[in-house]
Design a protein around this motif. Structure first.
Motif, PDB file in Angstrom:
ATOM      1  N   ILE A  22       0.817  -1.223   0.000  1.00  0.00           N
ATOM      2  CA  ILE A  22       0.000   0.000   0.000  1.00  0.00           C
ATOM      3  C   ILE A  22       0.846   1.266   0.000  1.00  0.00           C
ATOM      4  CG2 ILE A  22      -1.630   1.345   1.404  1.00  0.00           C
ATOM      5  CD1 ILE A  22      -3.064  -1.296   2.026  1.00  0.00           C
ATOM      6  N   PRO A  23       1.926   1.378   0.795  1.00  0.00           N
ATOM      7  CA  PRO A  23       2.728   2.614   0.707  1.00  0.00           C
ATOM      8  C   PRO A  23       3.243   2.887  -0.694  1.00  0.00           C
ATOM      9  CG  PRO A  23       3.287   1.407   2.704  1.00  0.00           C
ATOM     10  CD  PRO A  23       2.388   0.516   1.900  1.00  0.00           C
ATOM     11  N   GLY A  24       3.764   1.868  -1.377  1.00  0.00           N
ATOM     12  CA  GLY A  24       4.262   2.065  -2.737  1.00  0.00           C
ATOM     13  C   GLY A  24       3.156   2.422  -3.710  1.00  0.00           C
ATOM     14  N   LEU A  25       1.982   1.787  -3.559  1.00  0.00           N
ATOM     15  CA  LEU A  25       0.854   2.102  -4.432  1.00  0.00           C
ATOM     16  C   LEU A  25       0.399   3.532  -4.231  1.00  0.00           C
ATOM     17  CD1 LEU A  25      -1.165  -1.212  -3.996  1.00  0.00           C
ATOM     18  CD2 LEU A  25      -0.170  -0.393  -6.135  1.00  0.00           C
ATOM     19  N   ALA A  26       0.330   3.968  -2.968  1.00  0.00           N
ATOM     20  CA  ALA A  26      -0.106   5.337  -2.692  1.00  0.00           C
ATOM     21  C   ALA A  26       0.871   6.347  -3.281  1.00  0.00           C
ATOM     22  CB  ALA A  26      -0.249   5.543  -1.180  1.00  0.00           C
ATOM     23  N   ARG A  27       2.184   6.062  -3.150  1.00  0.00           N
ATOM     24  CA  ARG A  27       3.176   6.978  -3.739  1.00  0.00           C
ATOM     25  C   ARG A  27       3.021   7.042  -5.255  1.00  0.00           C
ATOM     26  NH1 ARG A  27       6.850   3.905  -0.452  1.00  0.00           N
ATOM     27  NH2 ARG A  27       7.289   4.902   1.543  1.00  0.00           N
ATOM     28  N   ALA A  28       2.800   5.893  -5.888  1.00  0.00           N
ATOM     29  CA  ALA A  28       2.670   5.863  -7.342  1.00  0.00           C
ATOM     30  C   ALA A  28       1.425   6.609  -7.803  1.00  0.00           C
ATOM     31  CB  ALA A  28       2.626   4.422  -7.831  1.00  0.00           C
ATOM     32  N   MET A  29       0.367   6.597  -6.996  1.00  0.00           N
ATOM     33  CA  MET A  29      -0.872   7.283  -7.352  1.00  0.00           C
ATOM     34  C   MET A  29      -0.784   8.788  -7.133  1.00  0.00           C
ATOM     35  SD  MET A  29      -3.679   4.679  -5.732  1.00  0.00           S
ATOM     36  CE  MET A  29      -3.919   3.019  -6.380  1.00  0.00           C
ATOM     37  N   LEU A  30       0.220   9.231  -6.376  1.00  0.00           N
ATOM     38  CA  LEU A  30       0.368  10.652  -6.078  1.00  0.00           C
ATOM     39  C   LEU A  30       1.027  11.332  -7.267  1.00  0.00           C
ATOM     40  CD1 LEU A  30      -0.079  12.726  -3.789  1.00  0.00           C
ATOM     41  CD2 LEU A  30       2.251  12.268  -3.046  1.00  0.00           C
ATOM     42  N   THR A  31       0.235  12.030  -8.062  1.00  0.00           N
ATOM     43  CA  THR A  31       0.757  12.629  -9.296  1.00  0.00           C
ATOM     44  C   THR A  31       1.522  13.908  -9.042  1.00  0.00           C
ATOM     45  OG1 THR A  31      -1.356  13.771  -9.630  1.00  0.00           O
ATOM     46  CG2 THR A  31      -1.078  11.620 -10.692  1.00  0.00           C
TER      47      THR A  31
END
Length: 540
Positions: free
Chosen positions: A421-430
């Motif tokens: 989840i931390p990596g996914l959230a970072r990737a979603m942060l444009t």
């Protein structure tokens, strides 16, 4: 121990956070010491100010402590050697991380949470070791970006405290912030000059600084916002040359060149000989959205053009999986949710034309929504066609239809991918000028995520819009997501999944779901409440 009910509100809230972290006020603690960057932008701006403070506080019983944006102590100054020895005795040294989950309530960690200045008097400290001190802390915010750069703290024995330390500290922080602003203007100029020079090499070039992104046309064509986050991480690695996989799936070599006089760097992108062609922008799938094992399966099925059924809960990435399966092939999508709009005969006629003429992948989204009549028609159409076809569906799908798809890919719910989840959230942060604080990522990781990736993306989008610049803290999340959620045990999670799947299969009908699960309706109601499951109120 003093009751939190008698404390000032901001102190009481900090104590409650410390209790949630499981801190023992009386327990001796040890810090993990890390190396610090004495050439950082904060250190360059703060050092002259700290030198001046040291002169002003000479022979006084005060300590001045500077922490960086990661709440790690990067500098200390003392009025007397005796004060230095006191801090050394309790382990407060350069390189120690002073976050609330480690040190509880104090004037270094708590301003990071509040983003405002605070004074913590002796007994207000959460840890017993700090109760002999009075501390004044003030956050350092970059004047241009309003990003939290660090915290400046003045500490003394509680018996020697004076209210004049508050205004004194504020003036010192003002001086650091002004130097940050002056330095950022010069740093941006240096970054721009270096970027202009690097463009002459004719390769994709990106320059990243604090709140600054410069990219030539060649770099903009192959990089996504998630790639900018990846490039920033390269700045902390050893060696000028690194090999990375971009969000599009392409491996590239990256040459990293720090820009003197700034905290930024140039990145020259060198496509590898074996992977020079990037996936077209319209077909890119952000890195990490699909689990690595799922990507491997889909690549195998793509190469064999197998018919694939992607099964998973809503929001688990079923549509993304279709795009990944298609790769560079054209994909035509028919959505079962459109059948009532187009009419069954019209919808079937269009799909029949695609099966006959489309050269790439034909995808039927939400196949579980097909009526029995249309599902039976699709079964017959598949039996007489050799087209490449994929469907997306929930775990409860029509058995006759599923029999036509021997290649099946199960998409796990987000709650079973908590470590990702931390990596996914970072990737979603444009917005690459912002980032999640470690505490925010822990809060996100703890949520149940009934809506899976779609829900996480909505929460990230809300947080990014709430915080236009600077670090994203838990207060920037929607109200229902700001506290760490109770983590279900493995057995509770299994119960949760079984009940939610049954409710979903029977359209929220609790009577039918209870019968399917082999439990009484009262037991079902009890477990729904105990597991925090949200369902429709109707029993019919």
């Amino acid at each position: 121990m003093r009751s939190s009910d008698t404390l000032r509100p901001e102190i009481a809230q900090s104590w409650r956070r410390a209790e949630l972290y499981g801190l023992d006020p009386a327990r001796p603690f040890e810090f993990a010491v890390a190396d610090i960057d004495r050439r950082s932008r904060l250190m360059r701006a703060a050092t002259p100010v700290l030198d001046e403070i040291a002169l002003q506080l000479a022979d006084a019983g005060f300590a001045v402590v500077l922490a960086d944006r990661d709440s790690r102590i990067v500098d200390r100054r003392f009025g007397t050697r005796s004060v230095e020895r006191v801090l050394d005795d309790i382990g407060i040294g350069v390189g120690c991380r002073f976050a609330e989950e480690i040190t509880g309530t104090n004037a270094i960690a708590t301003p990071f949470e509040l983003r405002k200045g605070i004074v913590v008097h002796g007994a207000e400290h959460y840890l017993e070791a700090f109760k002999k001190f009075t501390c004044y802390g003030q956050p350092i915010l970059h004047p241009a970006t309003r990003r939290l750069e660090g915290v400046l703290d003045i500490t003394c024995l509680a018996t020697e405290s004076t209210p004049l330390l508050g205004p004194f500290l504020r003036r010192a922080v003002d001086g650091i912030e002004q130097r940050l602003l002056d330095g950022s203007r010069e740093a941006e100029r240096r970054l721009f000059v270096a970027f202009q020079a690097a463009q002459r090499r004719g390769r994709p070039v990106v320059a990243l600084g604090d709140g600054v992104v410069l990219a030539n046309a060649a770099a903009a064509e192959i990089l996504d916002a998630a790639d900018h986050v990846l490039l920033r991480e390269l700045m902390s690695r050893d060696g000028p040359n690194q090999t990375v996989r971009l969000a599009a799936g392409t491996e590239v070599d990256v040459r990293v060149e720090p820009v003197a006089g700034s905290s930024g760097a140039l990145f020259e992108i060198l496509p590898r000989a074996s992977a020079r062609t990037a996936i077209p922008r319209k077909k890119r799938v952000a890195a990490g959205v699909l689990p690595a094992a799922v990507e491997r399966e889909l690549r195998e099925f793509r190469s064999s053009r197998s018919r694939v059924a992607l099964r998973g809960e809503p929001g688990t990435g079923r549509t993304t999986g279709i795009r990944y399966l298609a790769g560079e092939e054209p994909v035509a999508v028919m959505d079962a949710a459109d059948v009532p709009v187009a009419g069954e005969s019209g919808w079937c006629a269009r799909l029949e034309r695609l099966l006959d003429k489309h050269s790439g992948l034909v995808a039927v989204e939400s196949a579980h929504l097909l009526s029995p009549v249309v599902a039976a028609w699709l079964v017959r159409a598949l039996d007489t066609s050799d087209s490449w076809v994929a469907i997306t569906t929930t775990p409860q799908a029509d058995p006759a239809l599923m029999a036509r798809f021997v290649a099946r890919v199960e998409l796990p719910p987000l709650r079973s991918r908590r470590d990702e989840i931390p990596g996914l959230a970072r990737a979603m942060l444009t917005d690459v000028s912002s980032r999640f604080t470690p505490q925010t990522l822990r809060v996100l990781e703890s949520q149940p995520w009934a809506g899976n990736l779609r829900e996480l993306a909505a929460v990230v989008r809300h947080a990014a819009e709430s915080r236009s610049v600077g670090d994203i803290v838990p207060a920037d999340l929607p109200a229902a997501y700001r506290e760490r959620a109770h983590r279900l045990s493995a057995w509770e999670q299994a119960e949760h999944d079984a009940i939610t799947n049954a409710l979903r299969a029977f359209g929220g009908n609790k009577v039918h779901a209870a019968a399917y699960l082999g439990i009484s309706r009262s037991t079902l109601y009890s477990r729904i409440r105990g597991l925090g499951i949200t369902v429709r109120d109707s029993d019919s």
